[in-house]
Scaffold this motif. Structure first.
Motif, PDB file in Angstrom:
ATOM      1  N   SER A 249       9.938 -10.029  24.330  1.00 27.34           N
ATOM      2  CA  SER A 249       9.854  -8.565  24.397  1.00 27.34           C
ATOM      3  C   SER A 249       9.235  -8.101  25.712  1.00 27.34           C
ATOM      4  O   SER A 249       9.705  -7.134  26.323  1.00 27.34           O
ATOM      5  CB  SER A 249       9.014  -8.030  23.230  1.00 27.34           C
ATOM      6  N   TYR A 252      12.011  -8.921  28.581  1.00 26.50           N
ATOM      7  CA  TYR A 252      13.265  -8.152  28.584  1.00 26.50           C
ATOM      8  C   TYR A 252      13.066  -6.650  28.426  1.00 26.50           C
ATOM      9  O   TYR A 252      13.894  -5.867  28.887  1.00 26.50           O
ATOM     10  CB  TYR A 252      14.191  -8.652  27.473  1.00 26.50           C
ATOM     11  N   GLY A 253      11.962  -6.235  27.770  1.00 19.85           N
ATOM     12  CA  GLY A 253      11.736  -4.805  27.538  1.00 19.85           C
ATOM     13  C   GLY A 253      11.811  -3.963  28.798  1.00 19.85           C
ATOM     14  O   GLY A 253      12.639  -3.045  28.897  1.00 19.85           O
TER      15      GLY A 253
END
Length: 314
Positions: A249, A252-253
């Motif tokens: 997370s 890639y967030g």
């Protein structure tokens, strides 16, 4: 008259971060502390995995590679950012910019592919526990690591060579704290359609596809977890995967927000802040996520530093 593929400027100016002059020293100290934490934390993980035989497993092979990529990824941009924050002329040579692009893409992609390998490792461990040792053989693990390094080399080299063909004439001010490809292409005085097309295609292959593989792996893991009859088994499986999902997370967030969300009037500030997340914050947090929430790493810390390693350990 300018010749083909000729670049007239010898250096770029990096505008850096939108920080008020009176806050410059405070942020310099903050970023220096964050960078030192990143270096020491990831070096500690690499050292523990190298020295403790209990951690010579597929998961920790991938984790040591992730720590190495995080350490180097942060080192591509942070030292130059810190130097420029103390400099009157925050410049970077043309060759230095191309070098930064290459290593930025290389270590960013390497972390990306290692996260895929780690997701597959957890998928096999939870969904096929009896066959784990057979499936995740040393040969397969080494092959996955080598493949990650080969693919990232190709990707980084492709973009760097294409960028070397772009001409820059007058405008040399990059509104960023590192040589961001998108920001540089906006300064070009030659055709950049090929560069933009390759970025669009390769981002799909090297960012979106691995992300989808990770999502599929964890979807199958979650599905398998709920088939486990005992509450203890469910807790153990979730605790094993929780740290991995948090790292995914964090990685890639910001990238998804950066490349998918529509650009607004403050897009330059947004891009810079999002870039700080995955170049500074994520590499710094990874060691804490894996060491503080991981019994194996805590055990290794005790064994390495307190079993005849340090004289004053009791």
């Amino acid at each position: 008259i300018m010749g083909k593929n000729q670049t007239l400027i010898s250096e770029f100016l990096l505008l850096g971060l939108p920080i008020q002059p009176e806050h410059q020293n405070l942020f310099y100290a903050l970023f220096l502390a964050m960078y030192l934490t990143t270096v020491l934390g990831n070096l500690l993980i690499i050292t523990l995995i190298r020295l403790d035989s209990h951690l010579h497993t597929p998961m920790y092979l991938f984790l040591s590679n992730l720590s190495f990529s995080d350490l180097c990824f942060s080192s591509v941009t942070m030292p130059k950012l810190l130097q420029n924050m103390q400099s009157q002329v925050p410049s970077i040579p043309y060759a230095g910019c191309l070098t930064q692009i290459y290593f930025f893409l290389f270590f960013g992609d390497l972390g990306n592919f290692i996260l895929v390998a780690m997701a597959y490792d957890r998928y096999v461990a939870i969904c096929f526990p009896l066959h784990y040792t057979t499936i995740m053989s040393p040969k397969l693990c080494l092959s996955l690591v080598v493949l990650s390094w080969v693919l990232t080399t190709f990707h980084a080299l492709l973009h760097t060579l294409l960028m070397a063909k772009v001409s820059f004439c007058v405008d040399n001010v990059i509104p960023h704290f590192f040589c961001d490809m998108s920001a540089m292409l906006k300064l070009a005085c030659s055709d950049t359609h090929v560069n933009e097309l390759v970025i669009f295609i390769v981002v799909g292959l090297f960012l979106v596809f691995p992300f989808l593989l990770i999502l599929v792996s964890y979807a199958k893991i979650v599905s398998s977890i709920f088939k486990i009859p005992s509450a203890r088994g469910i807790h153990k499986a979730f605790s094993t995967c929780g740290s991995h999902l948090f790292v995914v997370s964090l990685f890639y967030g910001p990238l998804i927000i950066l490349y998918i969300s529509p650009s607004a009037s403050n897009s330059t500030v947004k891009d810079t802040v999002m870039s700080l997340m995955y170049t500074v914050v994520t590499p710094m947090l990874n060691p804490f996520i894996y060491s503080l929430r991981n019994r194996d790493m805590k055990g290794a810390l005790g064994r390495v530093f307190c079993q005849k390693k340090i004289p004053f350990c009791v």
